[in-house]
Design an enzyme around this catalytic site. Structure first.
Site, mmCIF file in Angstrom:
data_model
loop_
_atom_site.group_PDB
_atom_site.id
_atom_site.type_symbol
_atom_site.label_atom_id
_atom_site.label_comp_id
_atom_site.label_asym_id
_atom_site.label_seq_id
_atom_site.Cartn_x
_atom_site.Cartn_y
_atom_site.Cartn_z
ATOM 1 C CG ASN A 78 -0.349 -0.198 2.539
ATOM 2 O OD1 ASN A 78 0.661 -0.868 2.665
ATOM 3 N ND2 ASN A 78 -0.941 0.373 3.560
ATOM 4 C CD GLU A 124 -5.610 -5.706 -0.905
ATOM 5 O OE1 GLU A 124 -5.117 -4.563 -0.830
ATOM 6 O OE2 GLU A 124 -6.168 -6.260 0.057
ATOM 7 C CB CYS A 148 -11.059 -2.198 1.154
ATOM 8 S SG CYS A 148 -10.494 -1.517 -0.418
#
Ligand code: THU
Length: 162
Positions: free
Chosen positions: A62, A75, A113
């Site tokens: 991230n 991701e 998420c």
């Protein structure tokens, strides 16, 4: 009236030691990648690793920003890199791990998420083969989800616009 039920199966392992070796190796890469995260605001360091059908792997992390909506989850960094570095090559498995530098706790899987679930589904539809997810902290329980679409029931996809 009809009541619909959606369910899916997943595998829960007590630890990475119980995983089949190809999952364990990929999870170790995701764990190792957490140190490369840029997460000075949340102190939540996420690492992701992709295994391609050609046997290659890549990792991503991230990347946060002082303006928080600008930050990107591991991701989605991974998926962008995947289709840039190995275009047209299917992803078979994605492992995701994290290091919570605020609490030190990293013993339970965390799940992608909502935006990342949508991105994972787009990639899966694009490549037309299932993407498996291996989710675990730096230690403890590991979940294997067999199909990224399982995490996004009633998804909006390109088909809906045809
Ligand atoms: N984050 C990810 O990278 N992946 C997820 O699936 C959940 C959250 C990141 C975004 C942000 O940098 C930090 O974790 C805290 O939300």
């Amino acid at each position: 009236m009809k009541t619909g039920i959606i369910n899916f199966s997943y595998q829960a392992f007590n630890s990475a030691a119980e995983l089949p070796v190809h999952y364990r190796t990929l999870l170790e890469k995701a764990r190792a990648a957490t140190v490369n995260a840029y997460a000075p605001y949340s102190l939540f360091f996420v690492g992701a690793a992709a295994m391609f059908e050609n046997g290659e792997t890549i990792t991503a992390t991230n990347q946060e920003n002082a303006s928080s909506p600008v930050g990107i989850c591991a991701e989605r960094v991974l998926l962008s890199a995947a289709s840039s570095v190995y275009p047209g090559t299917g992803i078979t498995t994605i492992a995701i791990s994290y290091s919570n530098q605020k609490t030190g706790w990293s013993r339970q899987p965390v799940f992608p998420c909502g935006i990342c679930r949508q991105s994972l589904l787009e990639q899966q539809i694009r490549q037309n083969t299932p993407i498996q997810l291996v989710l675990g902290g730096l230690e403890g329980q590991v979940f294997v989800i067999n199909n990224a679409a399982d995490l996004l029931p009633f998804a909006f996809t390109g088909k809906d616009m045809e």
